[in-house]
Design a protein around this motif. Structure first.
Motif, short mmCIF file in Angstrom:
data_model
loop_
_atom_site.label_atom_id
_atom_site.label_comp_id
_atom_site.label_asym_id
_atom_site.label_seq_id
_atom_site.Cartn_x
_atom_site.Cartn_y
_atom_site.Cartn_z
N THR A 146 33.28 -4.68 3.98
CA THR A 146 33.76 -3.57 4.79
C THR A 146 32.61 -2.65 5.13
O THR A 146 31.67 -2.51 4.35
N GLU A 148 33.41 0.48 5.95
CA GLU A 148 33.99 1.80 5.69
C GLU A 148 33.35 2.43 4.46
O GLU A 148 32.95 1.74 3.52
N TYR A 197 34.21 5.59 1.65
CA TYR A 197 35.31 6.41 1.15
C TYR A 197 34.75 7.47 0.21
O TYR A 197 33.93 7.18 -0.66
N ASN A 220 38.78 11.50 0.82
CA ASN A 220 39.77 10.42 0.86
C ASN A 220 40.67 10.41 -0.37
O ASN A 220 41.90 10.30 -0.24
N ASN A 243 47.25 6.91 4.60
CA ASN A 243 46.96 6.45 5.96
C ASN A 243 46.50 5.00 5.87
O ASN A 243 46.26 4.48 4.78
N SER A 244 46.39 4.35 7.02
CA SER A 244 46.08 2.92 7.03
C SER A 244 44.71 2.63 6.43
O SER A 244 44.51 1.62 5.75
N ARG A 245 43.77 3.53 6.66
CA ARG A 245 42.41 3.34 6.13
C ARG A 245 42.41 3.38 4.61
O ARG A 245 41.80 2.52 3.95
N ASN A 246 43.11 4.35 4.06
CA ASN A 246 43.13 4.49 2.61
C ASN A 246 43.97 3.40 1.94
O ASN A 246 43.74 3.07 0.77
N ILE A 269 43.84 0.31 2.68
CA ILE A 269 42.87 -0.77 2.46
C ILE A 269 42.06 -0.49 1.20
O ILE A 269 41.81 -1.38 0.38
N PHE A 270 41.66 0.77 1.04
CA PHE A 270 40.87 1.15 -0.13
C PHE A 270 41.69 0.98 -1.42
O PHE A 270 41.18 0.48 -2.42
#
Length: 222
Positions: A21, A23, A25, A76, A201-204, A206-207
Motif C-alpha cells: 500500500t 497509504e 496512517y 487516523n 471510513n473506507s481508508r481506515n 483497510i488499515f
C-alpha cells in the motif's frame, strides 16, 4: 525517523510490509513506561508491535491532548484504546485487542475499595477514565500527568490511593525503584481492550484489516 509538529513528537515506523500500500496512517499514542516508549528509553512490547506495521507514523501525545485532537480527524487512529467509554462510538472502528489491560486500586497498605469514602484522596492519570470510575467510586480525585508522579504522590502519602493499569504502575515502580503498592489481584476495577480505534471510513477499514492480521500473527508468535 523523528519529526516535530506543534510540539508533538512523531516517529515514522517502517518494516517489511504486511500489505502492499502507498497509504500512510497516523496513529496517536501515549507513553506507557516500559511498554510504549520514546527514545532514548528502551523499546517496549507495544513499540515492537508497532514496528511490524507498514506505513504508519506514530504521534506521542498526553492522553488529555488526545481527547482534544482526535475528534479533529487529522489523526487516523488511537492506540492502545477501546470504544467502551468513547462518545459517538458508532462513528469509530475498533480492531481486535492486542491485550486486555486491568486497572486496579493501589494503596500503600492492604485496603479494600469499600474502606474509601468521599473524603479520600485518589491520584489518577489525567485523561484516563478507567471505565468511568468517578461515577462508581466517590472520592476527591487528583489528576496528574503521568504514572511516575501518581506513584510518587502515593509514596509521599499525599493521597490515600491511586488508580492505574497494572502494567503502567509496574513500569513506573521499576523506573523509580519503588516497591509495588498493594492491590487486589482478583478484583480489578476495570478491564480495557488494548486495541486500535480509528475514524470509520473506507481508508481506515483497510488499515484495520491490516492491523487485525498483524495482531493474529503476533499472538501466534508470542
Amino acid at each position: 525517523m523523528k519529526y516535530e509538529m506543534f510540539g508533538i513528537v512523531l516517529f515514522a515506523f517502517t518494516s517489511a510490509p504486511l500489505a502492499q500500500t502507498n497509504e500512510r496512517y497516523t496513529v496517536v499514542v501515549s507513553e506507557i513506561a516500559n511498554m510504549l516508549t520514546q527514545p532514548p528509553a528502551p523499546e517496549g512490547t507495544y513499540n515492537r508491535f508497532l514496528s511490524t506495521l507498514d506505513n504508519i507514523e506514530v504521534v506521542f501525545m498526553p492522553p488529555a491532548r488526545v481527547a482534544i485532537e482526535f475528534p479533529k480527524n487529522y489523526l487516523n487512529c488511537i492506540f492502545p484504546a477501546s470504544t467502551e467509554t468513547m462518545p459517538n462510538k458508532q462513528l469509530l472502528l475498533e480492531s481486535s485487542p492486542l491485550e486486555v489491560a486491568y486497572a486496579y486500586l493501589f494503596t500503600l497498605e492492604e485496603q479494600r475499595r469499600d474502606e474509601l469514602n468521599a473524603n479520600s484522596k485518589i491520584a489518577i492519570r489525567r485523561g484516563f477514565t478507567y471505565g468511568g470510575i468517578r461515577r462508581s467510586l466517590s472520592a476527591n480525585y487528583i489528576e496528574l500527568d503521568d504514572d511516575a508522579t501518581v506513584l510518587q504522590f502515593l509514596n509521599l502519602k499525599r493521597v490515600d490511593a491511586v488508580i492505574s493499569y497494572l502494567a503502567d504502575i509496574q513500569g513506573a515502580a521499576e523506573n523509580l525503584k519503588f516497591p509495588m503498592p498493594h492491590f487486589q489481584k482478583y478484583t480489578p476495577i476495570y478491564a480495557a481492550r488494548e486495541a486500535f480505534v480509528c475514524h470509520d471510513n473506507s481508508r481506515n477499514k483497510i488499515f484495520i484489516e491490516q492491523v487485525n492480521d498483524a495482531i493474529q500473527k503476533w499472538k501466534a508468535r508470542y
